[in-house]
Design a protein around this motif. Structure first.
Motif, PDB file in Angstrom:
ATOM      1  N   ILE A 109      44.382  31.504  38.077  1.00  0.00           N
ATOM      2  CA  ILE A 109      42.957  31.848  37.942  1.00  0.00           C
ATOM      3  C   ILE A 109      42.862  33.130  37.117  1.00  0.00           C
ATOM      4  N   MET A 110      42.702  32.970  35.804  1.00  0.00           N
ATOM      5  CA  MET A 110      42.727  34.113  34.888  1.00  0.00           C
ATOM      6  C   MET A 110      41.585  35.094  35.142  1.00  0.00           C
ATOM      7  N   GLU A 111      40.421  34.553  35.539  1.00  0.00           N
ATOM      8  CA  GLU A 111      39.265  35.438  35.722  1.00  0.00           C
ATOM      9  C   GLU A 111      39.432  36.389  36.906  1.00  0.00           C
ATOM     10  N   ALA A 112      40.433  36.131  37.739  1.00  0.00           N
ATOM     11  CA  ALA A 112      40.692  37.029  38.873  1.00  0.00           C
ATOM     12  C   ALA A 112      41.668  38.149  38.517  1.00  0.00           C
TER      13      ALA A 112
ATOM     14  N   ASN B 261      37.950  34.325  48.639  1.00  0.00           N
ATOM     15  CA  ASN B 261      38.458  32.953  48.657  1.00  0.00           C
ATOM     16  C   ASN B 261      38.388  32.286  47.283  1.00  0.00           C
ATOM     17  N   VAL B 262      38.453  33.087  46.231  1.00  0.00           N
ATOM     18  CA  VAL B 262      38.535  32.537  44.876  1.00  0.00           C
ATOM     19  C   VAL B 262      39.978  32.139  44.575  1.00  0.00           C
ATOM     20  N   ILE B 263      40.926  32.885  45.158  1.00  0.00           N
ATOM     21  CA  ILE B 263      42.344  32.586  45.006  1.00  0.00           C
ATOM     22  C   ILE B 263      43.011  32.568  46.375  1.00  0.00           C
ATOM     23  N   ASP B 264      44.221  31.995  46.422  1.00  0.00           N
ATOM     24  CA  ASP B 264      44.982  31.912  47.674  1.00  0.00           C
ATOM     25  C   ASP B 264      46.104  32.934  47.727  1.00  0.00           C
ATOM     26  N   ILE B 265      46.614  33.317  46.546  1.00  0.00           N
ATOM     27  CA  ILE B 265      47.703  34.285  46.458  1.00  0.00           C
ATOM     28  C   ILE B 265      47.373  35.307  45.381  1.00  0.00           C
ATOM     29  N   ALA B 266      47.513  36.575  45.725  1.00  0.00           N
ATOM     30  CA  ALA B 266      47.346  37.655  44.752  1.00  0.00           C
ATOM     31  C   ALA B 266      48.677  38.358  44.578  1.00  0.00           C
ATOM     32  N   ILE B 267      49.024  38.660  43.337  1.00  0.00           N
ATOM     33  CA  ILE B 267      50.218  39.458  43.057  1.00  0.00           C
ATOM     34  C   ILE B 267      49.749  40.817  42.580  1.00  0.00           C
ATOM     35  N   THR B 268      50.128  41.853  43.316  1.00  0.00           N
ATOM     36  CA  THR B 268      49.588  43.173  43.055  1.00  0.00           C
ATOM     37  C   THR B 268      50.654  44.249  43.227  1.00  0.00           C
TER      38      THR B 268
END
Length: 299
Positions: A125-128, A139-146
């Motif tokens: 999801i590029m927009e995220a 809840n736009v994505i399920d996994i975030a890498i930060t």
């Protein structure tokens, strides 16, 4: 007509006798006879004829048996698909990072996982990008890498990998022979960054902002290759992860310098929502991601 009627007709035909059909369906003879009469009543015609002590399908029965095969096969495959969804073989994982450079290593890893789980739809999801934790909570994505976690009891973090950021300059730049640079060295420099906002840029976050230093000029340039060419021409400097810059150092036109005396290291984390029960394939993906990055990519 109900599913139990279709199963009854299929069992009688395939088992070859009422007795064997009774055993397969775990019915009494009276219950089987009742269901068969019920089906014939609903259709308004006979399904079987008795010939030489055998039950033979009528024309209507043949059509019904054909339909029973199709319906029951479809029902069975649907049940299996639903079970696979529950136990982790079908589903979707939406993922995003806060840094565009991560998209250099992420797609190949997703491709490898897709070979193992072809029915799991992996979506970037590029927009995220830049706001993955916010989008995770929405809840736009399920996994975030930060690499910039926030204190929130609803978010669970797992370490993915650690890398080091380096400054990249041309071989002719005044910094080329420096062992390391500090914030004050940036005052007269043209800093190339991948994108805005500035608050999400690592070099600004962890070095320049704390020292209240602003470079002479800052230019967002989304294409890494374009930024590299600018740096080669001595028209700017940029920060890159050590693993990401390695392919560009082969012709000796670029130099890398440590950021700060002890270096600028980032810890990348996988973030997921803590209050959600995830299916097995989701947990398998996280394990796969961590293993693949740490062992095969060696970044």
């Amino acid at each position: 007509m109900e599913i139990r009627h279709l199963k009854l007709i299929k069992a009688i035909v395939e088992e070859g006798s009422i007795t064997k059909a009774i055993d397969k369906l775990h019915l009494t003879q009276s219950a089987l006879s009742h269901q068969l009469k019920e089906a014939e009543y609903q259709l308004g015609t006979q399904i079987f004829l008795r010939q030489n002590k055998k039950l033979v399908l009528t024309k209507a029965g043949e059509k019904l048996y054909e339909t029973a095969n199709e319906v029951l096969e479809k029902l069975s495959s649907t049940e299996q698909e639903i079970k696979r969804m529950i136990f982790g073989e079908f589903g979707t994982i939406r993922i995003s990072t806060e840094c565009y450079s991560s998209y250099h290593w992420l797609p190949p890893v997703l491709k490898q996982f897709h070979l193992l789980y072809p029915n799991v739809d992996l979506q970037i999801i590029m927009e995220a990008t830049h706001y993955p934790l916010q989008k995770l909570k929405e809840n736009v994505i399920d996994i975030a890498i930060t690499s910039d976690p926030i204190n929130d009891n609803n978010i669970k973090y797992m370490e993915l990998f650690q890398d080091e950021m380096l400054m990249v300059v041309s071989a002719h730049h005044p910094w080329a022979n420096k062992k390391y640079v500090v914030a004050e060295d940036f005052i007269h420099e043209h800093l190339l960054i991948h994108s805005l906002p500035l608050e999400t840029v690592t070099i600004h976050q962890f070095l320049l902002a704390p020292a209240k230093v602003t470079p002479k000029k800052i230019t967002p340039l989304p294409l890494t290759e374009a930024s590299i060419e600018m740096v080669k021409a001595d028209m700017g400097i940029m920060a890159m992860a050590k693993w990401a810059v390695q392919p560009y150092l082969k012709d000796n036109t670029l130099k890398t310098i440590k950021i700060g005396k002890n270096g600028l290291k980032r810890k990348h984390l996988i973030a997921i929502m803590n209050n959600i029960t995830h299916p097995n394939y989701f947990n398998h993906f996280i394990d796969f991601l961590r293993t693949e990055i740490n062992q095969q990519w060696n970044i």
